[in-house]
Scaffold this motif. Structure first.
Motif, PDB file in Angstrom:
ATOM      1  N   GLY A   1      20.003 -19.275 -22.236  1.00 15.07           N
ATOM      2  CA  GLY A   1      19.920 -18.204 -21.257  1.00 15.07           C
ATOM      3  C   GLY A   1      19.848 -16.284 -21.814  1.00 15.07           C
ATOM      4  O   GLY A   1      20.649 -16.459 -22.528  1.00 15.07           O
TER       5      GLY A   1
ATOM      6  N   TRP B   1      12.725 -20.108 -25.078  1.00 15.03           N
ATOM      7  CA  TRP B   1      13.165 -19.173 -23.337  1.00 15.03           C
ATOM      8  C   TRP B   1      12.183 -18.894 -22.836  1.00 15.03           C
ATOM      9  O   TRP B   1      11.974 -19.362 -22.169  1.00 15.03           O
ATOM     10  CB  TRP B   1      14.549 -18.379 -23.882  1.00 15.03           C
ATOM     11  CG  TRP B   1      14.613 -17.695 -23.191  1.00 15.03           C
ATOM     12  CD1 TRP B   1      15.464 -18.368 -21.475  1.00 15.03           C
ATOM     13  CD2 TRP B   1      14.603 -16.153 -22.306  1.00 15.03           C
ATOM     14  NE1 TRP B   1      15.526 -16.996 -20.644  1.00 15.03           N
ATOM     15  CE2 TRP B   1      14.487 -16.027 -20.617  1.00 15.03           C
ATOM     16  CE3 TRP B   1      13.552 -15.362 -22.728  1.00 15.03           C
ATOM     17  CZ2 TRP B   1      14.691 -15.162 -20.283  1.00 15.03           C
ATOM     18  CZ3 TRP B   1      13.194 -14.626 -22.088  1.00 15.03           C
ATOM     19  CH2 TRP B   1      13.697 -13.920 -20.806  1.00 15.03           C
TER      20      TRP B   1
ATOM     21  N   ASP C   1      14.583 -28.215 -27.623  1.00 18.43           N
ATOM     22  CA  ASP C   1      15.953 -28.254 -27.479  1.00 18.43           C
ATOM     23  C   ASP C   1      16.167 -28.490 -28.232  1.00 18.43           C
ATOM     24  O   ASP C   1      17.703 -28.241 -29.307  1.00 18.43           O
ATOM     25  CB  ASP C   1      15.724 -29.444 -26.274  1.00 18.43           C
ATOM     26  CG  ASP C   1      17.372 -29.900 -25.420  1.00 18.43           C
ATOM     27  OD1 ASP C   1      18.043 -28.307 -25.525  1.00 18.43           O
ATOM     28  OD2 ASP C   1      17.688 -30.424 -25.206  1.00 18.43           O
TER      29      ASP C   1
ATOM     30  N   THR D   1      21.148 -28.631 -24.145  1.00 18.09           N
ATOM     31  CA  THR D   1      20.876 -26.963 -24.765  1.00 18.09           C
ATOM     32  C   THR D   1      20.807 -25.954 -23.030  1.00 18.09           C
ATOM     33  O   THR D   1      19.752 -27.203 -22.410  1.00 18.09           O
ATOM     34  CB  THR D   1      20.579 -26.443 -25.876  1.00 18.09           C
ATOM     35  OG1 THR D   1      19.020 -26.067 -25.674  1.00 18.09           O
ATOM     36  CG2 THR D   1      21.310 -26.932 -26.655  1.00 18.09           C
ATOM     37  N   ARG D   2      21.636 -25.523 -22.271  1.00 17.96           N
ATOM     38  CA  ARG D   2      21.024 -24.832 -22.166  1.00 17.96           C
ATOM     39  C   ARG D   2      20.853 -23.004 -22.707  1.00 17.96           C
ATOM     40  O   ARG D   2      21.623 -22.903 -23.690  1.00 17.96           O
ATOM     41  CB  ARG D   2      22.179 -24.655 -20.615  1.00 17.96           C
ATOM     42  CG  ARG D   2      22.516 -25.374 -19.648  1.00 17.96           C
ATOM     43  CD  ARG D   2      23.458 -25.223 -18.931  1.00 17.96           C
ATOM     44  NE  ARG D   2      23.758 -26.922 -17.866  1.00 17.96           N
ATOM     45  CZ  ARG D   2      24.611 -26.781 -17.330  1.00 17.96           C
ATOM     46  NH1 ARG D   2      25.473 -25.681 -16.876  1.00 17.96           N
ATOM     47  NH2 ARG D   2      24.566 -27.946 -16.715  1.00 17.96           N
TER      48      ARG D   2
ATOM     49  N   ALA E   1      26.766 -22.036 -14.182  1.00 18.65           N
ATOM     50  CA  ALA E   1      26.037 -22.845 -14.424  1.00 18.65           C
ATOM     51  C   ALA E   1      26.123 -22.534 -16.232  1.00 18.65           C
ATOM     52  O   ALA E   1      25.648 -22.908 -17.262  1.00 18.65           O
ATOM     53  CB  ALA E   1      24.708 -21.042 -14.846  1.00 18.65           C
ATOM     54  N   LEU E   2      27.032 -21.770 -16.233  1.00 15.93           N
ATOM     55  CA  LEU E   2      27.130 -21.297 -18.079  1.00 15.93           C
ATOM     56  C   LEU E   2      28.428 -21.280 -18.654  1.00 15.93           C
ATOM     57  O   LEU E   2      29.448 -21.675 -19.558  1.00 15.93           O
ATOM     58  CB  LEU E   2      25.996 -19.753 -18.381  1.00 15.93           C
ATOM     59  CG  LEU E   2      26.249 -20.279 -20.357  1.00 15.93           C
ATOM     60  CD1 LEU E   2      25.087 -20.875 -20.082  1.00 15.93           C
ATOM     61  CD2 LEU E   2      24.650 -18.264 -19.885  1.00 15.93           C
TER      62      LEU E   2
ATOM     63  N   GLN F   1      17.360 -24.961 -19.511  1.00 20.01           N
ATOM     64  CA  GLN F   1      18.075 -26.018 -19.910  1.00 20.01           C
ATOM     65  C   GLN F   1      17.052 -27.356 -19.834  1.00 20.01           C
ATOM     66  O   GLN F   1      16.382 -27.450 -19.974  1.00 20.01           O
ATOM     67  CB  GLN F   1      18.993 -26.532 -18.795  1.00 20.01           C
ATOM     68  CG  GLN F   1      18.636 -27.164 -17.476  1.00 20.01           C
ATOM     69  CD  GLN F   1      19.865 -27.878 -16.742  1.00 20.01           C
ATOM     70  OE1 GLN F   1      20.789 -27.135 -17.027  1.00 20.01           O
ATOM     71  NE2 GLN F   1      19.335 -28.770 -16.263  1.00 20.01           N
TER      72      GLN F   1
ATOM     73  N   ARG G   1      24.115 -22.679 -25.320  1.00 20.98           N
ATOM     74  CA  ARG G   1      25.788 -23.583 -23.841  1.00 20.98           C
ATOM     75  C   ARG G   1      25.077 -25.203 -24.916  1.00 20.98           C
ATOM     76  O   ARG G   1      23.902 -25.234 -24.699  1.00 20.98           O
ATOM     77  CB  ARG G   1      25.375 -23.180 -22.683  1.00 20.98           C
ATOM     78  CG  ARG G   1      27.653 -24.707 -22.270  1.00 20.98           C
ATOM     79  CD  ARG G   1      27.166 -24.090 -21.131  1.00 20.98           C
ATOM     80  NE  ARG G   1      28.114 -25.652 -20.034  1.00 20.98           N
ATOM     81  CZ  ARG G   1      28.954 -25.072 -19.815  1.00 20.98           C
ATOM     82  NH1 ARG G   1      29.133 -24.239 -18.840  1.00 20.98           N
ATOM     83  NH2 ARG G   1      29.885 -26.195 -19.618  1.00 20.98           N
TER      84      ARG G   1
ATOM     85  N   LEU H   1      18.199 -18.481 -16.762  1.00 25.17           N
ATOM     86  CA  LEU H   1      18.644 -19.073 -18.020  1.00 25.17           C
ATOM     87  C   LEU H   1      17.461 -20.597 -17.623  1.00 25.17           C
ATOM     88  O   LEU H   1      16.945 -20.422 -16.388  1.00 25.17           O
ATOM     89  CB  LEU H   1      19.880 -19.984 -17.042  1.00 25.17           C
ATOM     90  CG  LEU H   1      20.432 -21.078 -18.247  1.00 25.17           C
ATOM     91  CD1 LEU H   1      22.551 -21.103 -17.835  1.00 25.17           C
ATOM     92  CD2 LEU H   1      20.454 -22.115 -16.933  1.00 25.17           C
TER      93      LEU H   1
ATOM     94  N   GLY I   1      15.742 -27.335 -13.394  1.00 21.89           N
ATOM     95  CA  GLY I   1      17.128 -26.452 -13.899  1.00 21.89           C
ATOM     96  C   GLY I   1      16.490 -25.243 -14.074  1.00 21.89           C
ATOM     97  O   GLY I   1      17.622 -24.546 -14.536  1.00 21.89           O
TER      98      GLY I   1
ATOM     99  N   ALA J   1      11.550 -25.775 -17.714  1.00 18.19           N
ATOM    100  CA  ALA J   1      12.555 -26.322 -18.402  1.00 18.19           C
ATOM    101  C   ALA J   1      11.969 -26.302 -19.735  1.00 18.19           C
ATOM    102  O   ALA J   1      11.267 -26.171 -20.225  1.00 18.19           O
ATOM    103  CB  ALA J   1      12.415 -28.047 -17.930  1.00 18.19           C
TER     104      ALA J   1
END
Length: 336
Positions: free
Chosen positions: A73, A181, A195, A70-71, A44-45, A66, A144, A64, A19, A189
């Motif tokens: 970036g 991140w 997360d 959440t994701r 993606a976003l 994930q 996101r 990015l 991901g 991931a």
């Protein structure tokens, strides 16, 4: 209209298994940049229609990762407008996105609000409403997430409202999300706990009452405070004057609270700082021929004898001996 399906090439790389996604326009022809960035943005976003600012050349560098909720970036944008217009709304996406300004500034128009973000400030937006953003030269952290991940918190009070950089929850969110991140860039991931914590910090920002927000964030404060201070220390370790009061203040804490956070981990602030500095010293010893005393100063030690003592305690060799052993080991390996 989206461009034809294609395999990722050049600086774009999509890893479906983990991901993770990375994208850059650096080696793309200018005429292809909008179409290819539209593919990435839509998939993606944000599901926006991108366009270069009038008379300028669009440029994007984007990464990015994930998790389940959440994701996250981090992106560098130059001369770009991202517009989620009424045609885009047909995708019926009702997720949320949080913009957090890392550098430069940007202009956002959303739900009747016009918001200019500067460094450290943020804003929450919803995908089921039109969204217009403009970035001349900026770095952003984007989060996101679904409404369900906010665990019953209504985001309405926070939509389109600027979140100040001075907010303690904002400081924690910035440092914690950047750390998560970066770590996810290694594993591919977001860790499940990171997360969840990111979603809970965004939920805390959604509460109209600041005290309610702080109370909502309380269950994750210990972990996020520690991660936030560690992120500051990783960036500032070379400053020989770096002290707890500076690190704690940068994430909205008092010096005493900062020490208590580290104490709960059974590791003091100084032990953590020395660990970081010694790791960087090892990297420099391994990769170059700089004098040991110069390396000591470069990684933040103001006393060379103190550096030697700590290094020998940790690695059972002096810095010079440690480097010699590593060079001999490397030579033997290459000869074999």
């Amino acid at each position: 209209m989206r461009g034809p399906e294609r395999k990722p090439t050049g600086r774009e790389r999509i890893e479906a298994r983990t991901g993770a996604l990375r994208f850059s326009t650096a080696d793309l022809p200018p005429d292809d940049r909008v179409a290819m960035w539209r593919d990435v943005v839509g998939r993606a976003l944000t599901g926006c229609e991108p366009a270069p600012l009038v008379g300028e050349q669009l440029a994007v560098d984007f990464s990015l990762v994930q998790g389940d909720a959440t994701r996250v970036g981090v992106t560098r944008l130059s001369n770009i407008r991202n517009h989620r217009d009424r045609a885009c709304l047909r995708d019926q996406d009702d997720d949320l996105i949080f913009f957090l300004q890392l550098r430069g500034e940007g202009l956002l128009e959303h739900c009747g609000q016009r918001c200019r973000l500067r460094r450290g400030e943020g804003m929450l937006a919803r995908f089921d409403r039109t969204l217009d953003t403009r970035w001349v030269d900026a770095d952003l952290l984007l989060i996101r997430l679904s409404r369900e991940s906010l665990r019953g918190v209504d985001p309405g009070a926070a939509i389109g409202v600027k979140q100040p950089a001075s907010s303690s929850v904002m400081k924690l969110l910035l440092a914690y999300a950047r750390t998560a991140w970066r770590d996810a860039g290694v594993t591919g991931a977001l860790a499940p706990i990171a997360d969840r914590h990111i979603a809970e910090l965004v939920a805390a920002l959604c509460l109209a009452d600041a005290e309610d927000g702080a109370r909502r964030a309380r269950p994750v404060l210990a972990a996020t405070r520690l991660a936030a201070m560690r992120e500051v220390m990783r960036r500032e370790f070379a400053n020989p004057c770096l002290a707890m009061r500076d690190v704690a203040a940068s994430v909205g804490l008092s010096e005493r609270t900062g020490h208590l956070v580290f104490a709960a981990e059974a590791k003091s602030f100084l032990q953590e700082l020395h660990d970081i500095r010694l790791r960087h010293a090892c990297e420099r010893l391994r990769s170059g021929n700089s004098r040991v005393i110069d390396i000591a100063y470069a990684v933040g030690f103001s006393d060379a004898s103190h550096f030697h003592r700590l290094f020998k305690q940790r690695y059972s060799h002096s810095p010079a001996e440690w480097r010699t052993q590593r060079l001999i080991g490397s030579s033997v390996t290459s000869d074999a």
